[in-house]
Structure formats: C-alpha cells, structure tokens
Design a protein around this motif. Structure first.
Motif, PDB file in Angstrom:
ATOM      1  N   LYS A 150       0.827  -1.207   0.000  1.00  0.00           N
ATOM      2  CA  LYS A 150       0.000   0.000   0.000  1.00  0.00           C
ATOM      3  C   LYS A 150       0.861   1.258   0.000  1.00  0.00           C
ATOM      4  CE  LYS A 150      -3.954   2.042   2.411  1.00  0.00           C
ATOM      5  NZ  LYS A 150      -4.876   1.923   3.566  1.00  0.00           N
ATOM      6  N   MET A 151       1.914   1.243   0.819  1.00  0.00           N
ATOM      7  CA  MET A 151       2.817   2.394   0.893  1.00  0.00           C
ATOM      8  C   MET A 151       3.526   2.615  -0.440  1.00  0.00           C
ATOM      9  SD  MET A 151       6.195   2.907   3.340  1.00  0.00           S
ATOM     10  CE  MET A 151       7.074   1.564   2.522  1.00  0.00           C
ATOM     11  N   CYS A 152       4.026   1.537  -1.035  1.00  0.00           N
ATOM     12  CA  CYS A 152       4.756   1.655  -2.303  1.00  0.00           C
ATOM     13  C   CYS A 152       3.865   2.137  -3.445  1.00  0.00           C
ATOM     14  CB  CYS A 152       5.388   0.311  -2.666  1.00  0.00           C
ATOM     15  SG  CYS A 152       6.763  -0.168  -1.596  1.00  0.00           S
ATOM     16  N   ARG A 157       7.203   6.110  -9.284  1.00  0.00           N
ATOM     17  CA  ARG A 157       7.357   4.924 -10.143  1.00  0.00           C
ATOM     18  C   ARG A 157       8.338   3.903  -9.557  1.00  0.00           C
ATOM     19  NH1 ARG A 157       6.689   4.179 -15.857  1.00  0.00           N
ATOM     20  NH2 ARG A 157       7.972   2.454 -16.624  1.00  0.00           N
ATOM     21  N   MET A 158       9.459   4.355  -9.034  1.00  0.00           N
ATOM     22  CA  MET A 158      10.474   3.445  -8.492  1.00  0.00           C
ATOM     23  C   MET A 158       9.890   2.598  -7.367  1.00  0.00           C
ATOM     24  SD  MET A 158      14.237   4.322  -6.931  1.00  0.00           S
ATOM     25  CE  MET A 158      13.585   5.027  -5.411  1.00  0.00           C
ATOM     26  N   LYS A 159       9.058   3.206  -6.529  1.00  0.00           N
ATOM     27  CA  LYS A 159       8.451   2.477  -5.416  1.00  0.00           C
ATOM     28  C   LYS A 159       7.396   1.496  -5.920  1.00  0.00           C
ATOM     29  CE  LYS A 159      10.917   4.342  -2.249  1.00  0.00           C
ATOM     30  NZ  LYS A 159      11.973   3.528  -1.611  1.00  0.00           N
ATOM     31  N   LEU A 160       6.790   1.809  -7.042  1.00  0.00           N
ATOM     32  CA  LEU A 160       5.793   0.916  -7.625  1.00  0.00           C
ATOM     33  C   LEU A 160       6.478  -0.360  -8.125  1.00  0.00           C
ATOM     34  CD1 LEU A 160       2.795   0.858  -7.965  1.00  0.00           C
ATOM     35  CD2 LEU A 160       3.033   1.974 -10.181  1.00  0.00           C
ATOM     36  N   GLU A 161       7.695  -0.207  -8.626  1.00  0.00           N
ATOM     37  CA  GLU A 161       8.479  -1.366  -9.039  1.00  0.00           C
ATOM     38  C   GLU A 161       8.805  -2.232  -7.820  1.00  0.00           C
ATOM     39  OE1 GLU A 161      11.800   0.366 -10.996  1.00  0.00           O
ATOM     40  OE2 GLU A 161      10.699   0.829 -12.842  1.00  0.00           O
ATOM     41  N   LEU A 162       9.052  -1.583  -6.700  1.00  0.00           N
ATOM     42  CA  LEU A 162       9.310  -2.307  -5.459  1.00  0.00           C
ATOM     43  C   LEU A 162       8.051  -3.056  -5.012  1.00  0.00           C
ATOM     44  CD1 LEU A 162      11.249  -2.950  -3.125  1.00  0.00           C
ATOM     45  CD2 LEU A 162      10.525  -0.825  -2.023  1.00  0.00           C
ATOM     46  N   ALA A 163       6.889  -2.426  -5.202  1.00  0.00           N
ATOM     47  CA  ALA A 163       5.615  -3.070  -4.871  1.00  0.00           C
ATOM     48  C   ALA A 163       5.441  -4.342  -5.691  1.00  0.00           C
ATOM     49  CB  ALA A 163       4.454  -2.109  -5.124  1.00  0.00           C
ATOM     50  N   CYS A 164       5.796  -4.274  -6.976  1.00  0.00           N
ATOM     51  CA  CYS A 164       5.717  -5.458  -7.844  1.00  0.00           C
ATOM     52  C   CYS A 164       6.649  -6.559  -7.332  1.00  0.00           C
ATOM     53  CB  CYS A 164       6.100  -5.095  -9.275  1.00  0.00           C
ATOM     54  SG  CYS A 164       4.881  -4.064 -10.124  1.00  0.00           S
ATOM     55  N   SER A 165       7.805  -6.140  -6.872  1.00  0.00           N
ATOM     56  CA  SER A 165       8.779  -7.093  -6.341  1.00  0.00           C
ATOM     57  C   SER A 165       8.223  -7.794  -5.102  1.00  0.00           C
ATOM     58  CB  SER A 165      10.085  -6.360  -6.001  1.00  0.00           C
ATOM     59  OG  SER A 165      11.008  -7.234  -5.403  1.00  0.00           O
ATOM     60  N   THR A 181      -5.776  -6.110  -2.828  1.00  0.00           N
ATOM     61  CA  THR A 181      -4.356  -5.779  -3.009  1.00  0.00           C
ATOM     62  C   THR A 181      -3.971  -5.887  -4.484  1.00  0.00           C
ATOM     63  OG1 THR A 181      -3.880  -6.688  -0.814  1.00  0.00           O
ATOM     64  CG2 THR A 181      -2.012  -6.359  -2.283  1.00  0.00           C
ATOM     65  N   TYR A 182      -4.415  -6.957  -5.110  1.00  0.00           N
ATOM     66  CA  TYR A 182      -4.142  -7.175  -6.537  1.00  0.00           C
ATOM     67  C   TYR A 182      -4.721  -6.036  -7.382  1.00  0.00           C
ATOM     68  CZ  TYR A 182      -5.020  -9.194 -11.173  1.00  0.00           C
ATOM     69  OH  TYR A 182      -5.111  -9.408 -12.529  1.00  0.00           O
ATOM     70  N   LYS A 183      -5.977  -5.683  -7.132  1.00  0.00           N
ATOM     71  CA  LYS A 183      -6.641  -4.620  -7.897  1.00  0.00           C
ATOM     72  C   LYS A 183      -5.954  -3.278  -7.698  1.00  0.00           C
ATOM     73  CE  LYS A 183     -11.285  -6.623  -8.133  1.00  0.00           C
ATOM     74  NZ  LYS A 183     -12.701  -6.515  -7.678  1.00  0.00           N
ATOM     75  N   MET A 184      -5.545  -3.004  -6.455  1.00  0.00           N
ATOM     76  CA  MET A 184      -4.861  -1.743  -6.161  1.00  0.00           C
ATOM     77  C   MET A 184      -3.573  -1.626  -6.956  1.00  0.00           C
ATOM     78  SD  MET A 184      -3.272  -0.498  -2.476  1.00  0.00           S
ATOM     79  CE  MET A 184      -2.162  -1.916  -2.419  1.00  0.00           C
ATOM     80  N   LEU A 185      -2.800  -2.698  -6.979  1.00  0.00           N
ATOM     81  CA  LEU A 185      -1.526  -2.673  -7.694  1.00  0.00           C
ATOM     82  C   LEU A 185      -1.732  -2.502  -9.196  1.00  0.00           C
ATOM     83  CD1 LEU A 185       1.521  -2.889  -7.681  1.00  0.00           C
ATOM     84  CD2 LEU A 185       1.308  -5.381  -7.610  1.00  0.00           C
ATOM     85  N   MET A 194       2.666   1.496 -16.822  1.00  0.00           N
ATOM     86  CA  MET A 194       3.671   0.437 -16.684  1.00  0.00           C
ATOM     87  C   MET A 194       3.062  -0.878 -17.195  1.00  0.00           C
ATOM     88  SD  MET A 194       5.269   1.580 -12.987  1.00  0.00           S
ATOM     89  CE  MET A 194       6.523   0.301 -12.912  1.00  0.00           C
ATOM     90  N   GLY A 195       2.836  -0.918 -18.510  1.00  0.00           N
ATOM     91  CA  GLY A 195       2.147  -2.035 -19.140  1.00  0.00           C
ATOM     92  C   GLY A 195       2.827  -3.381 -18.961  1.00  0.00           C
ATOM     93  N   GLU A 196       4.139  -3.409 -19.114  1.00  0.00           N
ATOM     94  CA  GLU A 196       4.877  -4.673 -19.013  1.00  0.00           C
ATOM     95  C   GLU A 196       4.767  -5.260 -17.608  1.00  0.00           C
ATOM     96  OE1 GLU A 196       9.408  -6.438 -19.625  1.00  0.00           O
ATOM     97  OE2 GLU A 196       8.899  -4.447 -20.427  1.00  0.00           O
ATOM     98  N   ALA A 197       4.922  -4.389 -16.610  1.00  0.00           N
ATOM     99  CA  ALA A 197       4.816  -4.837 -15.212  1.00  0.00           C
ATOM    100  C   ALA A 197       3.403  -5.323 -14.913  1.00  0.00           C
ATOM    101  CB  ALA A 197       5.194  -3.701 -14.267  1.00  0.00           C
ATOM    102  N   LYS A 198       2.423  -4.619 -15.465  1.00  0.00           N
ATOM    103  CA  LYS A 198       1.024  -5.000 -15.261  1.00  0.00           C
ATOM    104  C   LYS A 198       0.758  -6.392 -15.830  1.00  0.00           C
ATOM    105  CE  LYS A 198      -3.616  -3.988 -16.851  1.00  0.00           C
ATOM    106  NZ  LYS A 198      -4.394  -3.325 -17.897  1.00  0.00           N
TER     107      LYS A 198
END
Length: 214
Positions: A150-152, A157-165, A181-185, A194-198
C-alpha cells in the motif's frame, strides 16, 4: 490463588475500574502471590485500550522490577498500543528492550512495527524492519506485506516497481494476495503506464486465486 486474582483483574479491566486493579495487585503482593506474565498482560492491554498509555508503561516497569520476564505476546501488545497512540519513540525503545532481554520478536511484533512505519511514511524504517525480520528467520505473512504494498503504491514509479517485487515475492512464498491488493496494484500500474509490469502481475495472478478482502 493466582488464577482467582487474575480473574478478578480481568473482570475489573472489562469494567475499566483501574483503581480496583491497583488494589488487587497490592493485595497479591501482600499475600505473597506474585502476578505472572498473563496477569500483567491483561492489565497492560486493558490500560492501553482505555488510552492510559503512561499507566500501561508503568505496568511494564512494575513487571520487570518484580522479576517477571515479559513474553513475545506482551511485547507485541505493548508495541501495538504505543504505535497506535503515536508513541513511536516509546515503541522503538520497547522493541529494542525486547531484544536486549533475549525475547525474539515474532511475526506479529514485526508486522506491527512495519505497519505503523508504513502508515507514517517511514519507508526506510519499514524496509529495514523487513530485512531484519528475514535475518532473524521470522517469515513475513500476508499482513506483513499488505502495508508495504500500500505504501509503495502511493509513491513514485520506483516504489511501484518495489511493490511489484513484493507482490512476486509473496506469490513465490505460497502466499495468495488479497483481491483488493491485486486490484490496487494493477490500477496504479495502469496510472503510471507500466504495461509490461502489469502484464507480469496479471500473468502471475492467473495462476492463483486471489482472496477476498477481510
């Protein structure tokens, strides 16, 4: 005798009659019936719930002076109470005191500390706690990762990559993330284009069944 006194303390905790609780503690001492960890935990938790934070800390001090070593459950409850009250410094001191007395923090203790660090946007503290948790061989669970994600997601953007991790790590450890959680991310990945990460997250989740929010 101990069980009877503890029952009385629990009763007066529900009644929020803290003066009576003090009287019972004194009577126990006078009759040579020392309170144990359960007795102290009940009293401390009731005081914390009533937002009498200083009094809850006094119970902790009294417990130690009486030579009764708090257990992980006691420490976790006190840390939660202090964190919720915004007494971060006190919570950190209790956390350090816990380790100093040889009581290893459990998943509840770490999750509590991480949750409140995330809530107050203390990213570095939260990540250090997660690292320390793994060093202590204390396995994170769904409730540990939820505030981190949630925080990430709220950050750049960098923190969103951390969320994916974090999300991938959860699934790799056999944890099924909550549907919310899945829907939020996914929503945040959409916003940041961030299509590829999605696609990676969606592919990952197609292999498991996300849990409903609780």
């Amino acid at each position: 005798m101990w069980f009877l006194y503890t029952s009385f303390i629990e009763h007066y905790c529900h009644e929020k009659d803290f003066r009576k609780i003090d009287e019972i503690f004194q009577e126990m001492q006078e009759k040579g019936c020392k309170p144990n960890a359960v007795t102290y935990t009940i009293a401390m938790h009731a005081l914390g719930k009533a937002k009498q934070i200083n009094e809850a800390l006094e119970v902790y001090a009294k417990m130690k002076s009486d030579g009764c070593l708090p257990d992980a459950k006691f420490y976790s409850s006190l840390i939660f109470i202090l964190s919720k009250a915004g007494r971060t410094k006190d919570a950190n001191e209790i956390f350090e005191d816990m380790k100093k007395h040889g009581v290893m923090p459990d998943v509840l203790t770490y999750t509590t500390m991480i949750s409140f660090a995330c809530e107050h946007s203390r990213e570095e503290d939260a990540l250090k706690l997660l690292q320390k948790m793994e060093e202590d061989s204390c396995k994170p669970n769904l409730k540990t990762y939820a505030p981190l994600l949630k925080m990430c997601c709220k950050k750049r953007r960098m923190k969103l990559e951390l969320a994916c991790s974090f999300f991938k790590e959860m699934v790799s450890k056999g944890m099924v993330p909550m549907n919310a959680t899945y829907k939020m991310l996914v929503e945040e990945l959409n916003k940041k284009s961030m299509g590829e990460a999605k696609e990676q997250i969606e592919k990952l989740m197609s292999q498991v069944k996300p849990q409903e929010s609780v």
